[in-house]
Design a protein around this motif. Structure first.
Motif, PDB file in Angstrom:
ATOM      1  N   ILE A 270      22.256  36.769  37.281  1.00 40.89           N
ATOM      2  CA  ILE A 270      22.453  36.908  35.834  1.00 40.89           C
ATOM      3  C   ILE A 270      23.836  37.507  35.608  1.00 40.89           C
ATOM      4  O   ILE A 270      24.239  37.840  34.504  1.00 40.89           O
ATOM      5  N   GLY A 271      24.581  37.649  36.721  1.00 37.33           N
ATOM      6  CA  GLY A 271      25.974  38.093  36.634  1.00 37.33           C
ATOM      7  C   GLY A 271      26.155  39.557  36.308  1.00 37.33           C
ATOM      8  O   GLY A 271      27.146  39.940  35.687  1.00 37.33           O
ATOM      9  N   SER A 272      25.216  40.402  36.733  1.00 35.88           N
ATOM     10  CA  SER A 272      25.282  41.801  36.315  1.00 35.88           C
ATOM     11  C   SER A 272      26.225  42.622  37.208  1.00 35.88           C
ATOM     12  O   SER A 272      26.552  42.257  38.315  1.00 35.88           O
ATOM     13  N   THR A 273      26.629  43.754  36.652  1.00 39.09           N
ATOM     14  CA  THR A 273      27.550  44.665  37.325  1.00 39.09           C
ATOM     15  C   THR A 273      26.821  45.963  37.636  1.00 39.09           C
ATOM     16  O   THR A 273      26.028  46.429  36.834  1.00 39.09           O
ATOM     17  N   ALA A 274      27.065  46.517  38.817  1.00 42.71           N
ATOM     18  CA  ALA A 274      26.443  47.797  39.167  1.00 42.71           C
ATOM     19  C   ALA A 274      27.429  48.601  40.006  1.00 42.71           C
ATOM     20  O   ALA A 274      28.437  48.076  40.479  1.00 42.71           O
ATOM     21  N   MET A 275      27.107  49.886  40.166  1.00 43.64           N
ATOM     22  CA  MET A 275      27.973  50.749  40.964  1.00 43.64           C
ATOM     23  C   MET A 275      27.617  50.566  42.436  1.00 43.64           C
ATOM     24  O   MET A 275      26.478  50.740  42.837  1.00 43.64           O
ATOM     25  N   VAL A 276      28.601  50.197  43.242  1.00 39.36           N
ATOM     26  CA  VAL A 276      28.402  50.120  44.678  1.00 39.36           C
ATOM     27  C   VAL A 276      29.437  51.018  45.320  1.00 39.36           C
ATOM     28  O   VAL A 276      30.641  50.790  45.169  1.00 39.36           O
ATOM     29  N   TRP A 277      28.962  52.016  46.016  1.00 35.40           N
ATOM     30  CA  TRP A 277      29.845  52.993  46.650  1.00 35.40           C
ATOM     31  C   TRP A 277      30.893  53.496  45.650  1.00 35.40           C
ATOM     32  O   TRP A 277      32.099  53.503  45.925  1.00 35.40           O
ATOM     33  N   GLY A 278      30.401  53.820  44.456  1.00 30.68           N
ATOM     34  CA  GLY A 278      31.256  54.437  43.447  1.00 30.68           C
ATOM     35  C   GLY A 278      32.158  53.484  42.696  1.00 30.68           C
ATOM     36  O   GLY A 278      32.940  53.926  41.863  1.00 30.68           O
ATOM     37  N   ARG A 279      32.085  52.194  43.000  1.00 29.84           N
ATOM     38  CA  ARG A 279      32.925  51.249  42.272  1.00 29.84           C
ATOM     39  C   ARG A 279      32.071  50.279  41.476  1.00 29.84           C
ATOM     40  O   ARG A 279      31.090  49.755  42.006  1.00 29.84           O
ATOM     41  N   PRO A 280      32.426  50.044  40.210  1.00 31.48           N
ATOM     42  CA  PRO A 280      31.681  49.012  39.475  1.00 31.48           C
ATOM     43  C   PRO A 280      31.943  47.652  40.115  1.00 31.48           C
ATOM     44  O   PRO A 280      33.090  47.264  40.319  1.00 31.48           O
ATOM     45  N   VAL A 302      26.937  26.001  48.061  1.00 35.08           N
ATOM     46  CA  VAL A 302      26.400  27.180  47.393  1.00 35.08           C
ATOM     47  C   VAL A 302      25.799  26.749  46.057  1.00 35.08           C
ATOM     48  O   VAL A 302      26.493  26.157  45.225  1.00 35.08           O
ATOM     49  N   VAL A 303      24.504  27.001  45.885  1.00 33.81           N
ATOM     50  CA  VAL A 303      23.850  26.664  44.623  1.00 33.81           C
ATOM     51  C   VAL A 303      23.612  27.966  43.862  1.00 33.81           C
ATOM     52  O   VAL A 303      22.803  28.786  44.274  1.00 33.81           O
ATOM     53  N   VAL A 304      24.358  28.176  42.799  1.00 36.46           N
ATOM     54  CA  VAL A 304      24.175  29.376  41.986  1.00 36.46           C
ATOM     55  C   VAL A 304      23.297  29.000  40.801  1.00 36.46           C
ATOM     56  O   VAL A 304      23.611  28.068  40.062  1.00 36.46           O
ATOM     57  N   VAL A 305      22.174  29.688  40.661  1.00 36.10           N
ATOM     58  CA  VAL A 305      21.290  29.444  39.521  1.00 36.10           C
ATOM     59  C   VAL A 305      21.515  30.595  38.540  1.00 36.10           C
ATOM     60  O   VAL A 305      21.118  31.730  38.801  1.00 36.10           O
ATOM     61  N   ALA A 306      22.189  30.296  37.438  1.00 34.44           N
ATOM     62  CA  ALA A 306      22.642  31.354  36.540  1.00 34.44           C
ATOM     63  C   ALA A 306      21.784  31.408  35.283  1.00 34.44           C
ATOM     64  O   ALA A 306      21.596  30.398  34.603  1.00 34.44           O
ATOM     65  N   ASP A 307      21.279  32.581  34.982  1.00 37.44           N
ATOM     66  CA  ASP A 307      20.578  32.792  33.717  1.00 37.44           C
ATOM     67  C   ASP A 307      21.579  32.690  32.585  1.00 37.44           C
ATOM     68  O   ASP A 307      22.770  32.935  32.766  1.00 37.44           O
ATOM     69  N   GLU A 308      21.062  32.385  31.414  1.00 38.04           N
ATOM     70  CA  GLU A 308      21.950  32.139  30.279  1.00 38.04           C
ATOM     71  C   GLU A 308      22.917  33.302  29.991  1.00 38.04           C
ATOM     72  O   GLU A 308      24.084  33.061  29.714  1.00 38.04           O
ATOM     73  N   PRO A 309      22.472  34.569  30.054  1.00 39.50           N
ATOM     74  CA  PRO A 309      23.421  35.630  29.691  1.00 39.50           C
ATOM     75  C   PRO A 309      24.547  35.874  30.706  1.00 39.50           C
ATOM     76  O   PRO A 309      25.348  36.767  30.506  1.00 39.50           O
ATOM     77  N   THR A 310      24.614  35.101  31.787  1.00 37.30           N
ATOM     78  CA  THR A 310      25.695  35.312  32.752  1.00 37.30           C
ATOM     79  C   THR A 310      27.041  35.167  32.055  1.00 37.30           C
ATOM     80  O   THR A 310      27.310  34.134  31.437  1.00 37.30           O
ATOM     81  N   PRO A 311      27.914  36.202  32.127  1.00 33.51           N
ATOM     82  CA  PRO A 311      29.189  36.131  31.403  1.00 33.51           C
ATOM     83  C   PRO A 311      30.047  34.968  31.901  1.00 33.51           C
ATOM     84  O   PRO A 311      30.121  34.732  33.108  1.00 33.51           O
ATOM     85  N   PRO A 312      30.678  34.225  30.974  1.00 32.81           N
ATOM     86  CA  PRO A 312      31.517  33.085  31.364  1.00 32.81           C
ATOM     87  C   PRO A 312      32.606  33.487  32.361  1.00 32.81           C
ATOM     88  O   PRO A 312      32.974  32.719  33.246  1.00 32.81           O
ATOM     89  N   LYS A 313      33.095  34.712  32.230  1.00 33.43           N
ATOM     90  CA  LYS A 313      34.143  35.175  33.136  1.00 33.43           C
ATOM     91  C   LYS A 313      33.609  35.233  34.572  1.00 33.43           C
ATOM     92  O   LYS A 313      34.321  34.898  35.520  1.00 33.43           O
ATOM     93  N   VAL A 314      32.364  35.653  34.701  1.00 34.54           N
ATOM     94  CA  VAL A 314      31.750  35.706  36.035  1.00 34.54           C
ATOM     95  C   VAL A 314      31.618  34.286  36.598  1.00 34.54           C
ATOM     96  O   VAL A 314      31.914  34.031  37.760  1.00 34.54           O
ATOM     97  N   LEU A 315      31.185  33.362  35.741  1.00 36.34           N
ATOM     98  CA  LEU A 315      31.059  31.965  36.191  1.00 36.34           C
ATOM     99  C   LEU A 315      32.415  31.440  36.662  1.00 36.34           C
ATOM    100  O   LEU A 315      32.513  30.749  37.673  1.00 36.34           O
ATOM    101  N   GLN A 316      33.457  31.796  35.904  1.00 30.93           N
ATOM    102  CA  GLN A 316      34.806  31.374  36.294  1.00 30.93           C
ATOM    103  C   GLN A 316      35.146  31.879  37.690  1.00 30.93           C
ATOM    104  O   GLN A 316      35.665  31.140  38.520  1.00 30.93           O
ATOM    105  N   GLU A 317      34.841  33.149  37.926  1.00 23.50           N
ATOM    106  CA  GLU A 317      35.186  33.730  39.227  1.00 23.50           C
ATOM    107  C   GLU A 317      34.337  33.136  40.347  1.00 23.50           C
ATOM    108  O   GLU A 317      34.817  32.978  41.469  1.00 23.50           O
ATOM    109  N   ILE A 318      33.079  32.810  40.014  1.00 23.97           N
ATOM    110  CA  ILE A 318      32.233  32.138  41.009  1.00 23.97           C
ATOM    111  C   ILE A 318      32.880  30.818  41.405  1.00 23.97           C
ATOM    112  O   ILE A 318      33.011  30.489  42.586  1.00 23.97           O
TER     113      ILE A 318
END
Lengths: 547, 332
Positions: A270-280, A302-318
């Protein structure tokens, strides 16, 4: 109930200079058997201690079922054992070392198991190990686990073979001394029609200085012999791989994934962001980047199944990371993890599938090859990886169904811990693997009907694992495929009651796990729980009545 | 009885102000005689009209700023024009101004003309008005050069866009048929020269068939040539990379095609069947266990009953009963 007195067992004990008292106890443990139809063949391998042979003859004189073969030259353990095999008259052969003990019910338990499964050719059971310092450990063994047997001779004692098969494979082989038992079990397992595990302690192994288990440095020659035994086994059964030494009596197999296999990595996100080792961190990007960096396999999609709220910017980077290997599936329905994965797989073109959660980070080089290569074996239905929390403690090393629960054994152990009997460092059969990282053949995924969409959140991996087993496949935990899994460590009890009910409606309430029967986190039995409750109650009463 | 409201909206003179012509054609510049692009275009059209139809007199219906009228005059035709837009007429070039007037195409046309031209006009008119306009034109001439774009729906004042065949049918109702011998594509691909004719069906069929045959041959020839070209291209380029082509085609997908949904339904069905089979196996197992418990309990019960019977049959029991009999009796 009347006791079956069939079949006849031939117990073979090669003897070479044991402590005489220990030898007497060994012989006595046979004479104490509740089951009576046996013969004991004592093969003296030219002991240097003059007290040995008289002790053996004395035993033979006392019980007509005991025979002594006195070798004129020292032939070492394999040759001596083979002499015993040649002389055996019983339908089954049990191997007993000259200083160990059978429990009184050992033969009877085997007789029952043989009566229940007529085509059984090999039986093994649990054992109790006594260390020189007096410490006693019980080794509760898994049900038949061919993958684990390649990593270590977990079968060991007590092993009972059908005599005809043992002779057919030619008994023990010379040149494998130190690993002769491992070599024999491997060769027998290749031909056995049925292999049975009796989950009872039938053998007491007294680890004296100089025996393999007690003193790891004592028999260095055993390791190369063991490595050779496993390598030859792989060559015989047609597994492409190389055996590597991992620890005393423990091996790892580096297998080859054929380059022509087309691999599809399915990543629901769903393209979410989280803190990993102190970095978003945008989880999915981190997962994809590390996944592609750590493989050399040429044929990956690579088959990415993206939920609708996935940010377009994330899709671009994928798109930027994966390039023309990307298939992007837009998922516009209500969240359903199973459904996302199912559609991902249905869209995939690979003949090998990896289901990868987006909150992972690949650690091992050649992770994809390592995870998928065991699937070259038809009977392996699914593989799973070793997953750690960001803290470096274990999140997953195979799942176990025990006493009504669906458990991650060894959770929060250190990542590089060997575990009891080396269990965390080796590939082995497990009841299930977590859905965060799964390898499977595409045809098997379709054959079992994919992930159950009724279990849209939790337990779809548990159900999936059950289905794999139901259709007769093995699930293999791959210890050498390591990833981080940034699941919150505090996520406990997130499973809803209806999810428990759904699992049990199909598969019943689990009792004892078949492949991980014993581990520290094992929940108490009902009896233990009741005992503890009543003890607590008594304690409370005492406290209350105290002045 | 009142006239029902028109199915499509009507456009009026004010819809065609100077602003309309400002964005008439962004490529050609302002729509006026002074603009070289438009002047040359209409002089070319006039050349073709003169060449194909040799008219002495001509009337341009919906003439806008009268560029075509001016071009026809320049080629020696006594041409006139009218338009509903006062803005357009007043914006015409001074040389042509007195040949133009403000007027509606729905009104009957005075006088007769060798040719009436009507270019991209009727699609702007409400359908009933368009029919009146065709009536008026057909009454004033035997030859109509007509064009109306069959597929430009975007322009806001195109309230009556119709396929070319539809316009041809409406002219045919009035005894006007396509001159198949005149290629009118100099004006627009869909332009037609209609001429009044007494045509038997046989002649009409022959006329169209005669045009159709070479066109069909041309299409076949072109298809063949295209195929040859594709094959030669493939030879030069080598075979297409199947995998990468496949990937590009299906790189981004929606979950919508029927084949996929069908495969998904099969997958779910398999899951359900396995689930049912598993439940059945579980129930069988539980039933087996319950039966065994039942058997064990019954065996235990039998044992107890046997024991009890033995007890009752024993001498000690009988003696004991006899001894205690009086006291028990008293208690009853």
């Amino acid at each position: 109930m009347t006791e079956p007195q069939r079949p006849m067992f031939s117990i073979i004990t090669p003897v070479f200079d044991p402590p005489v008292e220990a030898l007497r106890e060994t012989i006595q443990s046979v004479r104490d058997q509740r089951f009576e139809n046996w013969e004991l063949i004592l093969v003296d391998d030219c002991s240097t201690d003059p007290a040995i042979l008289p002790t053996l003859r004395e035993a033979a004189a006392a019980d007509s079922r005991i025979r002594v073969i006195a070798r004129e030259t020292n032939g070492h353990i394999s040759v001596a054992s083979n002499d015993g095999i040649d002389a055996a008259r019983g339908e089954f052969i049990a191997l007993l070392d000259h200083d160990d003990l059978l429990t009184p019910r050992a033969l009877r338990a085997n007789a029952y198991a043989i009566a229940a499964e007529e085509d059984v050719d090999y039986l093994y059971s649990d054992e109790e190990i006594t260390f020189p310092d007096g410490e006693i450990i019980v080794f509760k063994k898994p049900d038949w686990s061919p993958e684990r047997l390649r990593a270590q001779n977990y079968c060991n004692h007590l092993s009972v073979y059908r005599t005809t098969l043992l002779r057919e494979v030619g008994g023990f082989r010379e040149g494998f001394e130190g690993a002769q038992d491992h070599d024999l079990v491997l060769r027998v397992s290749e031909r056995a029609r049925r292999i049975v595990h009796i989950s009872k302690v039938l053998y007491r192994w007294r680890a004296v200085p100089g025996s393999t288990v007690g003193d790891e440095e004592a028999k260095p020659y055993a390791f190369s012999a063991g490595q050779r035994a496993v390598q030859e086994h792989l060559d015989r059964v047609g597994i492409e791989g190389r055996v590597e030494f991992h620890g005393p009596g423990i091996y790892r197999i580096e297998r080859t994934l054929p380059a022509e296999r087309r691999v599809s990595i399915i990543v629901p996100t769903i393209g979410s962001t989280a803190m990993v080792w102190g970095r978003p961190t945008v989880m999915v990007l981190n997962a994809l980047r590390t996944a592609l960096e750590h493989t050399e396999h040429p044929n990956v999609e690579v088959v990415v199944v993206a939920d609708e709220p996935t940010p377009p910017k994330v899709l671009q980077e994928i798109r930027a990371i994966v390039g023309d290997r990307l298939v992007l599936v837009y998922f516009r329905e209500k969240f359903n993890y199973s459904r996302k994965v199912n559609f991902g797989v249905l869209r995939a073109t690979g003949d090998r599938i990896v289901i990868l959660n987006d909150d992972t980070e690949v650690v091992s080089d050649r992770w994809l090859e390592t995870l998928l290569a065991p699937l070259e074996e038809e009977s392996v239905g699914m593989t799973g990886a070793k997953l750690s929390y960001s803290s470096g403690t274990l999140q997953h090393a195979g799942l176990a169904w025990s006493r009504g629960y669906y458990i991650h054994p060894f959770r929060e152990w250190e990542r590089d811990d060997y575990g009891p009997f080396g269990i965390l460092g080796i590939n082995r059969e497990v009841s299930g693997v977590t859905g965060a990282c799964v390898g499977i053949r595409r045809e098997t995924f379709l054959e079992v009907g994919g992930l159950s969409e009724e279990l849209w959140n939790s337990f779809n991996d548990v159900d999936f694992s059950y289905k794999i087993e139901f259709l007769g496949y093995r699930t293999v935990f791959v210890a050498t495929c390591e990833l981080f899994h940034f699941e919150t460590m505090t996520r406990k009890g997130a499973v809803a009651d209806w999810e428990y009910r759904a699992i049990r409606r199909r598969w019943g309430r689990p009792t004892n796990d078949r492949f991980t029967p014993d581990f520290p986190e094992l929940p108490p039995t009902g009896q233990e729980r009741r005992a503890r409750e009543s003890r607590d109650k008594r304690r409370r009463v005492r406290l209350e009545s105290a002045p | 009885m009142s006239i029902p409201e028109a199915a499509t909206p009507e456009t009026t003179s004010s819809d065609y102000s100077a602003r309309y012509y400002l964005h008439y054609d962004p490529v050609g510049g302002e729509y006026a005689w002074e603009t070289e692009h438009w002047r040359n275009f209409f002089l070319g059209v006039a050349d073709r009209i003169v060449g194909a139809l040799a008219p002495t007199t001509a009337l341009d219906v919906g003439c806008a700023r009268g560029i075509l009228v001016q071009a026809l005059v320049a080629r020696g035709v006594d041409a006139r024009g009218f338009d509903i837009s006062e803005d357009a007429i007043s914006g015409a070039h001074p040389d042509v101004r007195d040949r133009l007037r403000v007027g509606s195409a729905t009104e009957p046309i005075e006088g007769r003309y060798d040719v009436v031209t009507c270019c991209e006009v009727l699609e702007h008119m409400e359908p009933r008005d368009a029919q009146k306009a065709i009536d008026a034109m057909c009454a004033a001439t035997d030859t109509v050069l007509f064009s109306s774009c069959p597929n430009d729906y975007e322009e806001s004042t195109h309230v009556n866009t119709n396929p070319t065949a539809q316009w041809a049918a409406w002219f045919a109702e009035r005894g006007f048929f396509r001159r198949v011998d005149v290629d009118s594509t100099f004006l627009a691909p869909w332009a037609i020269v209609f001429q009044r004719a007494e045509l038997a069906p046989r002649a009409l069929v022959e006329r169209y068939e005669a045009r159709m045959e070479p066109m069909r041959n041309e299409v076949i020839e072109k298809r063949r040539a295209l195929l040859d070209l594709q094959r030669r291209y493939d030879e030069v380029e080598g075979p297409a990379d199947e995998a990468s082509e496949y990937d590009t085609i299906r790189a981004e997908v929606e979950i919508d095609d029927d084949a996929l949904l069908a495969r998904h339904a099969a997958l779910s069905a398999r899951d359900h069947v396995i689930g049912l089979e598993a439940s059945q196996v579980r129930l069988q197992r539980e039933l087996e266990a319950a039966r065994k418990r039942n058997r064990d309990l019954r065996d235990a019960l039998d044992d107890k009953e046997d024991e009890l019977e033995k007890l009752h049959a024993s001498k000690a029991w009988r003696v004991g009963r006899a001894v205690t009999y009086p006291t028990r009796r008293g208690r009853d």
